[in-house]
Design an enzyme around this catalytic site. Structure first.
Site, PDB file in Angstrom:
ATOM      1  N   LEU A 195       0.665  -1.170  -0.094  1.00  0.00           N
ATOM      2  CA  LEU A 195       0.051   0.048  -0.150  1.00  0.00           C
ATOM      3  C   LEU A 195       0.890   1.270  -0.134  1.00  0.00           C
ATOM      4  O   LEU A 195       1.961   1.244   0.524  1.00  0.00           O
ATOM      5  CB  LEU A 195      -0.984   0.017   1.196  1.00  0.00           C
ATOM      6  CG  LEU A 195      -0.484  -0.085   2.569  1.00  0.00           C
ATOM      7  CD1 LEU A 195      -0.038   1.188   3.220  1.00  0.00           C
ATOM      8  CD2 LEU A 195      -1.369  -0.906   3.579  1.00  0.00           C
ATOM      9  N   CYS A 205       9.812   4.775   2.368  1.00  0.00           N
ATOM     10  CA  CYS A 205       9.913   3.304   2.001  1.00  0.00           C
ATOM     11  C   CYS A 205      10.797   2.906   0.658  1.00  0.00           C
ATOM     12  O   CYS A 205      11.869   2.377   0.969  1.00  0.00           O
ATOM     13  CB  CYS A 205       8.437   2.605   1.291  1.00  0.00           C
ATOM     14  SG  CYS A 205       7.261   3.007   2.351  1.00  0.00           S
ATOM     15  N   LEU A 211       6.313   6.600 -14.326  1.00  0.00           N
ATOM     16  CA  LEU A 211       7.218   7.257 -15.211  1.00  0.00           C
ATOM     17  C   LEU A 211       7.235   8.806 -15.184  1.00  0.00           C
ATOM     18  O   LEU A 211       7.579   9.524 -16.280  1.00  0.00           O
ATOM     19  CB  LEU A 211       6.900   6.807 -16.766  1.00  0.00           C
ATOM     20  CG  LEU A 211       7.378   5.364 -16.877  1.00  0.00           C
ATOM     21  CD1 LEU A 211       7.134   4.842 -18.556  1.00  0.00           C
ATOM     22  CD2 LEU A 211       8.885   5.100 -16.903  1.00  0.00           C
ATOM     23  N   GLY A 245      11.072  13.897 -12.291  1.00  0.00           N
ATOM     24  CA  GLY A 245      10.756  14.894 -11.342  1.00  0.00           C
ATOM     25  C   GLY A 245      12.177  14.989 -10.290  1.00  0.00           C
ATOM     26  O   GLY A 245      13.301  14.536 -10.755  1.00  0.00           O
TER      27      GLY A 245
HETATM   28  C1  UGA Z   1       5.599   2.683  -1.838  1.00  0.00           C
HETATM   29  C2  UGA Z   1       4.960   2.004  -2.766  1.00  0.00           C
HETATM   30  O1  UGA Z   1       4.376   2.460  -4.012  1.00  0.00           O
HETATM   31  C3  UGA Z   1       4.001   0.899  -2.305  1.00  0.00           C
HETATM   32  O2  UGA Z   1       3.717  -0.026  -3.082  1.00  0.00           O
HETATM   33  C4  UGA Z   1       4.812   0.296  -1.042  1.00  0.00           C
HETATM   34  O3  UGA Z   1       3.898  -0.466  -0.484  1.00  0.00           O
HETATM   35  C5  UGA Z   1       5.226   1.347  -0.205  1.00  0.00           C
HETATM   36  O4  UGA Z   1       6.340   2.228  -0.919  1.00  0.00           O
HETATM   37  C6  UGA Z   1       6.065   0.651   1.023  1.00  0.00           C
HETATM   38  O5  UGA Z   1       6.931  -0.146   0.788  1.00  0.00           O
HETATM   39  O6  UGA Z   1       5.313   0.742   2.168  1.00  0.00           O
HETATM   40  P1  UGA Z   1       4.879   5.243  -1.018  1.00  0.00           P
HETATM   41  O7  UGA Z   1       6.288   5.505  -0.406  1.00  0.00           O
HETATM   42  O8  UGA Z   1       3.854   5.484  -0.197  1.00  0.00           O
HETATM   43  O9  UGA Z   1       4.548   3.904  -1.671  1.00  0.00           O
HETATM   44  O10 UGA Z   1       4.661   6.196  -2.217  1.00  0.00           O
HETATM   45  P2  UGA Z   1       4.791   6.256  -3.745  1.00  0.00           P
HETATM   46  O11 UGA Z   1       3.323   6.806  -4.023  1.00  0.00           O
HETATM   47  O12 UGA Z   1       5.113   4.838  -4.386  1.00  0.00           O
HETATM   48  O13 UGA Z   1       5.850   7.400  -4.202  1.00  0.00           O
HETATM   49  C7  UGA Z   1       7.004   7.333  -3.817  1.00  0.00           C
HETATM   50  C8  UGA Z   1       7.956   8.376  -4.234  1.00  0.00           C
HETATM   51  O14 UGA Z   1       8.089   8.320  -5.616  1.00  0.00           O
HETATM   52  C9  UGA Z   1       7.330   9.986  -4.034  1.00  0.00           C
HETATM   53  O15 UGA Z   1       8.194  10.766  -3.620  1.00  0.00           O
HETATM   54  C10 UGA Z   1       6.785  10.327  -5.352  1.00  0.00           C
HETATM   55  O16 UGA Z   1       6.851  11.649  -5.537  1.00  0.00           O
HETATM   56  C11 UGA Z   1       7.698   9.610  -6.431  1.00  0.00           C
HETATM   57  N1  UGA Z   1       7.350   9.207  -7.725  1.00  0.00           N
HETATM   58  C12 UGA Z   1       6.217   8.380  -7.873  1.00  0.00           C
HETATM   59  C13 UGA Z   1       7.836  10.094  -8.762  1.00  0.00           C
HETATM   60  O17 UGA Z   1       8.651  10.883  -8.706  1.00  0.00           O
HETATM   61  N2  UGA Z   1       7.280   9.540 -10.046  1.00  0.00           N
HETATM   62  C14 UGA Z   1       6.285   8.747  -9.998  1.00  0.00           C
HETATM   63  O18 UGA Z   1       6.076   8.604 -11.569  1.00  0.00           O
HETATM   64  C15 UGA Z   1       5.809   8.216  -9.188  1.00  0.00           C
END
Ligand code: UGA
Length: 379
Positions: A96, A207, A197, A200
């Site tokens: 999640l 996580c 993708l 940024g």
């Molecule tokens: C992440 C995973 O997506 C979950 O599946 C996992 O369960 C969780 O870690 C965990 O291990 O507990 P989370 O850290 O809440 O979830 O956030 P994300 O939505 O995955 O985003 C992570 C980072 O990636 C953010 O800083 C976001 O800004 C960045 N991101 C995400 C991008 O820069 N580009 C994107 O296209 C997507």
């Protein structure tokens, strides 16, 4: 319906439980390995205080073979007990995301069950019966260590995609291509897909940074150094540093300048500041003698506590008032929908760094600003 109860006493919870989930923190140590002392603590409590039989389930993200260690510690703890409970250990990693945890739990892409016996598999399938029946989501049933590895590999792969597209973005900036369109073109390939993708200033949160470190640490420990992951980390760090370089390029000497930062949390819909790019950039700018004005819809109190020298503003436009540059660090809707003309008019110097590619470059440029996105070519 009165089926949810809370207690601060572990024994009380264990006494009535058939299944217990370990959901404690596993923070990083200085060498990148996770601190598993809280997990051990729960294992020892389960060994002592369970009633007859218990399925103890790792939900916390842990390195491969932690389940084996738990089993051993439970056996040691039970040595001196006259009639110890039968405790089995399973792995059921969570996938999640912060900000959409309930939705992700009720509508998972998959459920992974790392189980030592049929009994453990049946118990966990019973816990998830409604979700499985209602969503038809796939259930991957496997051994415990494989389940633990699935979690590591999933987060590491997602982080790798992000660093990959960010590296592509850097090349785009140099050759005058647009990473947004590159990502769209790639994503239409069903084998690649569109998710994760968005280029940024890099990933943050509790996580990805921690899990990439933990997986790299585990691989090195078993003498299989995972060099791609080291590069993933490096690229992610460079994205933040790139903002400082851009500001230095635009503002020349940073000391005495005013910079507005829009976004303290590591992503929208959370107040989590851990490893947040906006906080890292703010801290670096403060160290350079910049007056940093920070705005965020939910995380300002915690941000001010962490960095007492920042000037905080609830209103993003107030943060920009008289600033020599603005940096968009978190794509909160409140930031994305700011009117470009209004935004640029409040700035003392019209320098706009869009760290999340969330603003319309043409509109910001038309308002008279020098616009820098990530991988959208120089304008
Ligand atoms: C992440 C995973 O997506 C979950 O599946 C996992 O369960 C969780 O870690 C965990 O291990 O507990 P989370 O850290 O809440 O979830 O956030 P994300 O939505 O995955 O985003 C992570 C980072 O990636 C953010 O800083 C976001 O800004 C960045 N991101 C995400 C991008 O820069 N580009 C994107 O296209 C997507």
């Amino acid at each position: 319906t009165g089926r949810l109860r809370f207690t601060t006493r572990t024994e009380e919870a264990l006494d009535v439980a058939d299944v217990a989930f370990i959901c404690v923190g596993t923070p990083s140590r200085a060498d990148g390995s996770p601190d598993l002392s809280f997990v051990e603590h729960v294992g020892r409590a389960a060994a002592r205080h369970s009633n007859e039989s218990l399925l103890l389930v790792e939900k916390s993200t842990v390195p491969a073979a932690t389940g084996d260690r738990l089993e051993r510690i439970i056996a040691l703890e039970q040595q001196s007990l006259p009639s110890p409970a039968k405790v089995q250990v399973a792995s059921n990693p969570e996938f999640l995301r912060e900000g959409s945890a309930v939705e992700d739990t009720l509508h998972p892409d998959r459920i992974v069950l790392g189980v030592p016996t049929e009994w453990a598999a049946d118990e966990l399938r019973a816990v998830y019966r409604t979700v499985i029946e209602e969503t038809g989501c796939p259930v991957v049933e496997t051994d415990r260590t494989t389940a633990e590895l699935i979690k590591h590999a999933s987060n590491a792969f997602l982080a790798t995609r992000l660093s990959f597209i960010n590296a592509v973005a850097r090349v785009c900036d140099k050759v005058g291509a647009d990473v947004e369109t590159v990502a769209e073109g790639m994503g239409h390939d069903a084998r690649i897909g569109h998710a994760f993708l968005r280029a940024g200033i890099g990933y943050g949160g509790s996580c990805f940074p921690k899990d990439v470190d933990a997986f790299a640490h585990l691989a090195a420990q078993v003498d299989e150094p995972f060099r791609i992951l080291e590069e993933v980390r490096t690229v992610n760090h460079q994205q933040r540093q790139h903002v400082i370089d851009l500001l230095r390029d635009e503002l020349w000497h940073l000391e005495g300048k005013r910079v507005a930062i829009l976004g303290a949390s590591f992503k929208p819909d959370t107040d989590d500041l851990r490893e947040a790019p906006g906080m890292w950039i703010a801290e670096r700018l403060l160290a350079e003698g910049v007056e940093v004005r920070l705005s965020d819809p939910v995380a300002l109190p915690a941000a001010k506590e962490a960095l007492p020298d920042v000037v905080v503003h609830d209103d993003p436009l107030a943060a920009c008032g008289g600033a020599h540059a603005v940096v968009l660090t978190t794509e909160w809707p409140q930031h994305v929908r700011l009117d470009p003309a209004e935004l640029v008019a409040t700035l003392s110097w019209p320098v706009v760094i869009d760290g999340r590619n969330a603003w319309d470059p043409a509109a910001v440029s038309a308002a008279g600003a020098r616009y820098h996105g990530i991988g959208r070519g120089r304008r």
